[in-house]
Write a protein that holds these residues in place. Structure first.
Motif, PDB file in Angstrom:
ATOM      1  N   ASP A 240      30.906  30.480  64.927  1.00 46.03           N
ATOM      2  CA  ASP A 240      32.177  29.830  64.619  1.00 46.03           C
ATOM      3  C   ASP A 240      32.227  29.298  63.187  1.00 46.03           C
ATOM      4  O   ASP A 240      32.984  28.381  62.875  1.00 46.03           O
ATOM      5  N   TYR A 241      31.428  29.886  62.288  1.00 46.84           N
ATOM      6  CA  TYR A 241      31.397  29.443  60.905  1.00 46.84           C
ATOM      7  C   TYR A 241      32.788  29.459  60.273  1.00 46.84           C
ATOM      8  O   TYR A 241      33.206  28.484  59.641  1.00 46.84           O
ATOM      9  N   LEU A 242      33.524  30.573  60.411  1.00 43.80           N
ATOM     10  CA  LEU A 242      34.841  30.679  59.766  1.00 43.80           C
ATOM     11  C   LEU A 242      35.841  29.676  60.332  1.00 43.80           C
ATOM     12  O   LEU A 242      36.729  29.210  59.611  1.00 43.80           O
ATOM     13  N   HIS A 243      35.695  29.326  61.606  1.00 44.80           N
ATOM     14  CA  HIS A 243      36.572  28.310  62.197  1.00 44.80           C
ATOM     15  C   HIS A 243      36.390  26.974  61.469  1.00 44.80           C
ATOM     16  O   HIS A 243      37.363  26.341  61.056  1.00 44.80           O
ATOM     17  N   PHE A 244      35.117  26.558  61.325  1.00 48.39           N
ATOM     18  CA  PHE A 244      34.845  25.288  60.644  1.00 48.39           C
ATOM     19  C   PHE A 244      35.144  25.379  59.149  1.00 48.39           C
ATOM     20  O   PHE A 244      35.600  24.415  58.543  1.00 48.39           O
ATOM     21  N   PHE A 245      34.890  26.540  58.564  1.00 44.17           N
ATOM     22  CA  PHE A 245      35.221  26.770  57.161  1.00 44.17           C
ATOM     23  C   PHE A 245      36.722  26.557  56.949  1.00 44.17           C
ATOM     24  O   PHE A 245      37.138  25.859  56.027  1.00 44.17           O
ATOM     25  N   GLY A 246      37.540  27.159  57.813  1.00 44.49           N
ATOM     26  CA  GLY A 246      38.991  27.023  57.707  1.00 44.49           C
ATOM     27  C   GLY A 246      39.455  25.585  57.887  1.00 44.49           C
ATOM     28  O   GLY A 246      40.366  25.115  57.187  1.00 44.49           O
ATOM     29  N   LYS A 247      38.828  24.897  58.817  1.00 45.09           N
ATOM     30  CA  LYS A 247      39.174  23.491  59.059  1.00 45.09           C
ATOM     31  C   LYS A 247      38.848  22.643  57.824  1.00 45.09           C
ATOM     32  O   LYS A 247      39.678  21.839  57.379  1.00 45.09           O
ATOM     33  N   ASN A 248      37.658  22.854  57.252  1.00 43.02           N
ATOM     34  CA  ASN A 248      37.257  22.112  56.046  1.00 43.02           C
ATOM     35  C   ASN A 248      38.158  22.464  54.862  1.00 43.02           C
ATOM     36  O   ASN A 248      38.550  21.589  54.089  1.00 43.02           O
ATOM     37  N   ARG A 249      38.488  23.748  54.723  1.00 43.15           N
ATOM     38  CA  ARG A 249      39.365  24.194  53.638  1.00 43.15           C
ATOM     39  C   ARG A 249      40.712  23.464  53.724  1.00 43.15           C
ATOM     40  O   ARG A 249      41.208  22.945  52.727  1.00 43.15           O
ATOM     41  N   THR A 250      41.278  23.409  54.920  1.00 38.10           N
ATOM     42  CA  THR A 250      42.568  22.750  55.112  1.00 38.10           C
ATOM     43  C   THR A 250      42.469  21.259  54.768  1.00 38.10           C
ATOM     44  O   THR A 250      43.346  20.713  54.083  1.00 38.10           O
ATOM     45  N   GLU A 251      41.409  20.602  55.217  1.00 39.46           N
ATOM     46  CA  GLU A 251      41.231  19.176  54.916  1.00 39.46           C
ATOM     47  C   GLU A 251      41.091  18.946  53.410  1.00 39.46           C
ATOM     48  O   GLU A 251      41.666  18.003  52.867  1.00 39.46           O
ATOM     49  N   GLU A 252      40.343  19.808  52.730  1.00 41.30           N
ATOM     50  CA  GLU A 252      40.135  19.662  51.284  1.00 41.30           C
ATOM     51  C   GLU A 252      41.432  19.910  50.517  1.00 41.30           C
ATOM     52  O   GLU A 252      41.756  19.186  49.571  1.00 41.30           O
ATOM     53  N   LEU A 253      42.183  20.934  50.914  1.00 40.67           N
ATOM     54  CA  LEU A 253      43.467  21.205  50.261  1.00 40.67           C
ATOM     55  C   LEU A 253      44.443  20.047  50.495  1.00 40.67           C
ATOM     56  O   LEU A 253      45.168  19.649  49.582  1.00 40.67           O
ATOM     57  N   ASN A 254      44.435  19.491  51.691  1.00 39.63           N
ATOM     58  CA  ASN A 254      45.307  18.363  52.016  1.00 39.63           C
ATOM     59  C   ASN A 254      44.920  17.130  51.205  1.00 39.63           C
ATOM     60  O   ASN A 254      45.783  16.448  50.645  1.00 39.63           O
ATOM     61  N   ARG A 255      43.620  16.859  51.120  1.00 44.11           N
ATOM     62  CA  ARG A 255      43.132  15.700  50.359  1.00 44.11           C
ATOM     63  C   ARG A 255      43.512  15.834  48.873  1.00 44.11           C
ATOM     64  O   ARG A 255      43.835  14.851  48.211  1.00 44.11           O
ATOM     65  N   ALA A 256      43.495  17.078  48.372  1.00 42.47           N
ATOM     66  CA  ALA A 256      43.850  17.316  46.974  1.00 42.47           C
ATOM     67  C   ALA A 256      45.363  17.345  46.763  1.00 42.47           C
ATOM     68  O   ALA A 256      45.835  17.402  45.628  1.00 42.47           O
ATOM     69  N   GLY A 257      46.128  17.331  47.856  1.00 46.10           N
ATOM     70  CA  GLY A 257      47.583  17.329  47.760  1.00 46.10           C
ATOM     71  C   GLY A 257      48.185  18.683  47.439  1.00 46.10           C
ATOM     72  O   GLY A 257      49.298  18.759  46.912  1.00 46.10           O
TER      73      GLY A 257
ATOM     74  N   LEU B 180      39.388  19.312  44.176  1.00 48.38           N
ATOM     75  CA  LEU B 180      38.832  20.499  44.830  1.00 48.38           C
ATOM     76  C   LEU B 180      37.438  20.828  44.287  1.00 48.38           C
ATOM     77  O   LEU B 180      36.526  21.158  45.062  1.00 48.38           O
ATOM     78  N   LEU B 181      37.257  20.724  42.969  1.00 46.82           N
ATOM     79  CA  LEU B 181      35.935  20.993  42.387  1.00 46.82           C
ATOM     80  C   LEU B 181      34.892  20.013  42.924  1.00 46.82           C
ATOM     81  O   LEU B 181      33.757  20.405  43.206  1.00 46.82           O
ATOM     82  N   GLU B 182      35.291  18.753  43.087  1.00 44.25           N
ATOM     83  CA  GLU B 182      34.374  17.754  43.652  1.00 44.25           C
ATOM     84  C   GLU B 182      34.044  18.047  45.110  1.00 44.25           C
ATOM     85  O   GLU B 182      33.022  17.607  45.624  1.00 44.25           O
ATOM     86  N   SER B 183      34.915  18.816  45.789  1.00 43.86           N
ATOM     87  CA  SER B 183      34.683  19.207  47.190  1.00 43.86           C
ATOM     88  C   SER B 183      33.877  20.493  47.296  1.00 43.86           C
ATOM     89  O   SER B 183      33.678  21.002  48.398  1.00 43.86           O
ATOM     90  N   GLY B 184      33.452  21.048  46.169  1.00 43.34           N
ATOM     91  CA  GLY B 184      32.618  22.253  46.194  1.00 43.34           C
ATOM     92  C   GLY B 184      33.341  23.542  45.853  1.00 43.34           C
ATOM     93  O   GLY B 184      32.745  24.619  45.885  1.00 43.34           O
ATOM     94  N   TRP B 185      34.642  23.456  45.554  1.00 39.17           N
ATOM     95  CA  TRP B 185      35.384  24.645  45.128  1.00 39.17           C
ATOM     96  C   TRP B 185      34.899  25.035  43.737  1.00 39.17           C
ATOM     97  O   TRP B 185      34.337  24.212  43.009  1.00 39.17           O
ATOM     98  N   LYS B 186      35.129  26.292  43.354  1.00 41.00           N
ATOM     99  CA  LYS B 186      34.673  26.780  42.051  1.00 41.00           C
ATOM    100  C   LYS B 186      35.789  27.536  41.348  1.00 41.00           C
ATOM    101  O   LYS B 186      36.650  28.118  41.985  1.00 41.00           O
ATOM    102  N   GLU B 187      35.703  27.526  40.021  1.00 43.22           N
ATOM    103  CA  GLU B 187      36.664  28.291  39.227  1.00 43.22           C
ATOM    104  C   GLU B 187      36.172  29.731  39.115  1.00 43.22           C
ATOM    105  O   GLU B 187      34.968  29.993  39.072  1.00 43.22           O
ATOM    106  N   VAL B 188      37.128  30.661  39.079  1.00 41.15           N
ATOM    107  CA  VAL B 188      36.793  32.079  38.985  1.00 41.15           C
ATOM    108  C   VAL B 188      37.962  32.808  38.321  1.00 41.15           C
ATOM    109  O   VAL B 188      39.116  32.434  38.512  1.00 41.15           O
TER     110      VAL B 188
END
Length: 193
Positions: free
Chosen positions: A87-104, A140-148
């Motif tokens: 269920d990695y992608l399930h939790f990944f998606g949940k964390n992604r949504t929380e991080e995007l929400n926190r970043a507004g 987002l960068l502080e949450s582990g996101w990266k630029e590409v």
């Protein structure tokens, strides 16, 4: 040279498949082939690689897709090799949504990906940097996101989506195949990770 590189990439992908199947005989054959081809390729490389556009022309499938531009994105990296397992992608998606929400930027992210329908690929969270503020990006960068940097290719719309997916899988390590909803245009996004 580019044909050999594509073959090595294909064999590397096949290694993962045979590894999951525990097929050691095929794994050893593939590894030997990769070693042999890599040695030949190493001898062949002694010229300047040229510009991005020249390299793109070398790898294109007979005009089926063409380089358009490069756009900076920010993406959430996958941290597990076999991400479809469990269920990695399930939790990944949940964390992604929380991080995007926190970043507004959850609404911006969702609007962008609604306008650009994902058909296939191996990137599970990204957004163009130009759509968000520097403050949003910092969160987002502080949450582990990266630029590409992402190379954008337009695709011959006469091709079935399955063929476009296969083409992208063979050509690119990190990519998304999308359809722009407003023009019904297939695009390939190559993430230069």
């Amino acid at each position: 040279m580019w044909q050999e590189i594509r073959e090595i990439k294909k064999m590397a992908s096949d290694i993962e498949l045979y590894g999951y199947r525990n097929d050691t005989e095929e794994l050893l054959k593939l590894l030997d082939s990769i070693i042999d081809m890599s040695k030949r390729l190493k001898k062949e490389i002694n010229i300047d690689m040229g510009t991005v556009e020249e390299r793109v022309e070398d790898i294109c499938y007979k005009g089926d897709f063409n380089y358009i531009t490069e756009i900076p994105f920010i993406y959430k990296p996958i941290t597990k090799q076999d991400y479809y397992d469990g269920d990695y992608l399930h939790f990944f998606g949940k964390n992604r949504t929380e991080e995007l929400n926190r970043a507004g930027v959850l609404d911006v992210h969702n609007r962008f990906w609604t306008a650009n329908n994902v058909e296939n690929g191996n990137i599970f969270g990204s957004i163009p940097v130009e759509l968000i503020s520097n403050d949003n990006k910092k969160i987002l960068l502080e949450s582990g996101w990266k630029e590409v940097n992402v190379h954008i290719y337009d695709v011959n719309n006469d091709l079935p989506i399955e063929e476009i997916n296969e083409m992208a899988y063979k050509e690119f390590d990190y990519y998304l195949v999308i359809t722009e909803q407003k023009d019904d245009q297939a695009l390939i996004l190559e993430y230069k990770i």
